[in-house]
Design a protein around this motif. Structure first.
Motif, PDB file in Angstrom:
ATOM      1  N   GLN A   1     -21.367  32.872 -15.578  1.00 24.08           N
ATOM      2  CA  GLN A   1     -22.052  33.736 -14.625  1.00 24.08           C
ATOM      3  C   GLN A   1     -23.532  33.377 -14.478  1.00 24.08           C
ATOM      4  N   LYS A   2     -24.138  32.879 -15.543  1.00 25.36           N
ATOM      5  CA  LYS A   2     -25.564  32.573 -15.511  1.00 25.36           C
ATOM      6  C   LYS A   2     -25.848  31.225 -14.862  1.00 25.36           C
TER       7      LYS A   2
ATOM      8  N   ARG B   1     -21.755  27.018 -13.677  1.00 22.74           N
ATOM      9  CA  ARG B   1     -20.944  25.855 -14.029  1.00 22.74           C
ATOM     10  C   ARG B   1     -19.536  26.270 -14.460  1.00 22.74           C
ATOM     11  N   ARG B   2     -18.582  25.390 -14.189  1.00 19.29           N
ATOM     12  CA  ARG B   2     -17.208  25.610 -14.614  1.00 19.29           C
ATOM     13  C   ARG B   2     -17.160  25.678 -16.138  1.00 19.29           C
ATOM     14  N   LEU B   3     -16.494  26.675 -16.681  1.00 20.34           N
ATOM     15  CA  LEU B   3     -16.570  26.897 -18.117  1.00 20.34           C
ATOM     16  C   LEU B   3     -15.911  25.801 -18.942  1.00 20.34           C
TER      17      LEU B   3
ATOM     18  N   VAL C   1     -17.494  34.425 -14.093  1.00 21.07           N
ATOM     19  CA  VAL C   1     -16.981  34.684 -12.750  1.00 21.07           C
ATOM     20  C   VAL C   1     -15.558  34.142 -12.721  1.00 21.07           C
ATOM     21  N   CYS C   2     -14.627  34.994 -12.368  1.00 27.97           N
ATOM     22  CA  CYS C   2     -13.211  34.642 -12.310  1.00 27.97           C
ATOM     23  C   CYS C   2     -12.874  34.248 -10.873  1.00 27.97           C
TER      24      CYS C   2
ATOM     25  N   MET D   1     -14.808  36.941  -8.707  1.00 29.35           N
ATOM     26  CA  MET D   1     -14.997  38.286  -9.244  1.00 29.35           C
ATOM     27  C   MET D   1     -15.727  38.229 -10.580  1.00 29.35           C
ATOM     28  N   GLU D   2     -16.846  38.904 -10.654  1.00 25.18           N
ATOM     29  CA  GLU D   2     -17.635  38.915 -11.894  1.00 25.18           C
ATOM     30  C   GLU D   2     -16.972  39.801 -12.944  1.00 25.18           C
TER      31      GLU D   2
END
Length: 362
Positions: A350-351, A354-356, A278-279, A242-243
């Motif tokens: 989101q861009k 990659r995993r934050l 993105v969650c 989910m964004e």
């Protein structure tokens, strides 16, 4: 038995790149699955190891020996194909021993190798039958037996279970894994089925259009996908994505996914407010909340599988699926209040996708 080293291997057809600098180190006796969608390059990579495709650049070693320019017959590998590739006019015993016969192996040694392998695979009663007199699972066992009698350094499997029905596929994947553990032979297994890869492999190599997205133990890819592609591919049903954007509410760090819905995060994530993310939440990590909750799923369909229920619907503007244990009595047009532990939430940029916590070094 031997280790396999794939070093900066590339494959292209003219200007079209198929494999982009693959680097994989496979340990002696390890079972590694090459996984990916159709066109990801997994079969091409396997065929380069087998000597059925040329290598554009890079090096492949088996047991410390460079094999780039060795013909397939000299690589000391054995391959099991999707279509069995059995000789229809030869018996089971003749199919299994054919490669040894071509090598000039003495007849008594061939007979002994066939007998031992047939015993391992449960094929002893069928040694005099022709392939057309066997079931699909038995034919696949014969194909594996033909590979085993050669006692190669490496087994290569190219989607060997794809032609089997669902029930037999489950049985055969257990048998293949058990056999590999018993023999201890280094094995490389190509499949598009992520369930096969998750249940059989010691490690998974996930490919996407010739690029390796992630390498690791099956549960490493499941628990900590390094990017959105891995998150979408690994897991069935797939991870809910989910964004949204990062916000601060009452001293808490949350993701605002729209429609007034926020999801609380762990507090040690140094993510700046307004960061677009993105969650990700696995379907089984949702819990039914007691009382009211801002996080609700509006139910559109329910799939009862017996042991669990798959609930499909929408969380705000986002399509979502949750998995609930047992047989749930839920209205198809109802709404279910949900909760989720902060530790079960995956965040991706989101861009970049990659995993934050990888991007930001947490």
């Amino acid at each position: 038995m031997a280790n396999v080293e794939i070093t900066n291997v590339k494959k292209s057809y003219g200007s079209q790149s198929v494999i982009e600098g693959a680097n994989i180190s496979i340990r002696d006796g390890e079972f590694v699955a090459l996984v990916g969608a159709s066109g990801s390059g997994k079969s091409t990579l396997l065929r380069m190891i087998a000597g059925l495709e040329s290598i554009t650049d890079g090096k492949i070693f088996i047991g410390g020996r460079l094999i780039n320019n060795l013909p397939a017959k000299d690589r000391d590998i054995a391959m099991v194909f999707q279509n069995y590739a059995l000789y229809p006019h030869l018996s089971v015993a003749e199919n299994m021993g054919f490669s040894l016969q071509i090598r000039g192996t003495p007849k008594d040694e061939i007979k002994k190798a066939i007998g031992e392998t047939a015993e391992i695979l449960g094929l002893t009663p069928y040694l005099q039958r022709l392939p057309k007199q066997l079931s699909g699972g038995q034919r696949q066992r014969v194909a594996m037996g033909r590979a085993i009698v050669r006692k190669p350094q490496v087994f290569l499997f190219d989607e060997p279970l794809s032609n089997l029905d669902a029930q037999l596929r489950v049985q055969m994947r257990q048998e293949v894994k058990s056999l590999q553990q018993r023999l201890g032979t280094t094995s490389i297994y190509v499949t598009h089925d992520q369930i096969e890869a998750m249940t059989m492999a010691d490690r998974i190599v996930l490919l996407n259009h010739g690029h390796i997205e992630q390498v690791g133990a099956p549960l490493d890819l499941y628990d900590r996908p390094e990017n959105l592609y891995v998150a979408r591919f690994i897991g069935s049903p797939a991870m809910n994505l989910m964004e949204g954007s990062i916000v601060r509410q009452q001293g808490k760090t949350c993701v605002d996914i729209g429609d007034g819905i926020t999801v609380a995060l762990e507090q040690n994530l140094p993510v700046e407010s307004d960061t677009k993310v993105v969650c990700g939440i696995r379907p089984e990590h949702f819990n039914v909340a007691e009382g009211n909750s801002a996080l609700n799923i509006n139910v559109s369909a329910i799939e009862a599988t017996g042991a669990e229920s798959h609930v499909h619907g929408a969380i705000g503007r986002h399509r979502a699926t949750l998995v609930l244990g047992g047989r749930q009595r839920i209205a198809h047009s109802g709404s279910i209040p949900l909760s989720v532990a902060a530790s079960d939430i995956h965040l991706f940029d989101q861009k970049t996708g990659r995993r934050l916590d990888l991007v930001r070094g947490v």
